[in-house]
Scaffold this active site. Structure first.
Site, PDB file in Angstrom:
ATOM      1  N   TYR A  61       0.835  -1.201   0.000  1.00  0.00           N
ATOM      2  CA  TYR A  61       0.000   0.000   0.000  1.00  0.00           C
ATOM      3  C   TYR A  61       0.875   1.257   0.000  1.00  0.00           C
ATOM      4  CZ  TYR A  61      -3.568   3.374   1.393  1.00  0.00           C
ATOM      5  OH  TYR A  61      -4.399   4.452   1.456  1.00  0.00           O
ATOM      6  N   LYS A  65       1.133   4.132  -2.928  1.00  0.00           N
ATOM      7  CA  LYS A  65       0.849   5.554  -2.702  1.00  0.00           C
ATOM      8  C   LYS A  65       2.067   6.422  -3.015  1.00  0.00           C
ATOM      9  CE  LYS A  65      -3.327   4.758  -1.953  1.00  0.00           C
ATOM     10  NZ  LYS A  65      -4.276   5.122  -3.016  1.00  0.00           N
TER      11      LYS A  65
END
Length: 159
Positions: A61, A65
């Protein structure tokens, strides 16, 4: 494999590079970009997360990002000549149905760690979107803005 230009990349390769839903952002841009270029104007506003700096236990994740930030910067550089800006918003703790689903005691601890002493609201995020989308941001591109009540500063205060 190396992707030379994200706007020309095939979805298969994008899915190998990014955590969902990032390939969808790029696919969407691939469809919109020709129209922006043709009209000589466009605003690209991506959403990332403070997690781009790294979150324990969330390598995929966080990397995804961080990729959004880098992707935004490259899109900004490559398309400035077409008067297309690209920026990203990094929301912090926002009062949403998802954050309200957390047990109240956990949510209260999260709020205590917020320098502003509260969660942000969807309206806080909307103000950042309106800024980047507006004419006043015509020369602002390749930037990311934190909408997190000062949390990114690394200062944690107890309310």
């Amino acid at each position: 494999f190396v992707v030379q230009n994200c706007l020309k990349a095939q979805r298969y390769y994008l899915q190998k590079l990014f955590h969902p839903p990032e390939p969808l952002k790029i696919t969407f841009l691939q469809k919109c970009f020709p129209y922006m270029k043709e009209q000589g104007y466009g605003r690209i506003i991506n959403f990332s997360s403070p997690a781009w700096r790294g979150n324990r236990g969330q390598a995929n994740y966080s990397a995804s990002k961080a990729g959004v930030i880098a992707f935004t910067n490259v899109i900004a550089m490559e398309n400035a000549k077409h008067h297309i800006t690209a920026n990203a918003i990094c929301p912090g703790l926002i009062d949403t149905p998802m954050s309200r689903a957390v047990p109240p005691e956990v949510r209260e601890e999260w709020i205590k760690g917020q320098p502003a002493g509260r969660m942000g609201t969807p309206d806080d995020i909307a103000e950042a979107v309106l800024f980047f989308a507006g004419e006043d941001a015509d020369f602002i591109s390749g930037q990311h803005i934190w909408v997190d009540g000062s949390k990114q500063t690394g200062i944690i205060t107890k309310v």
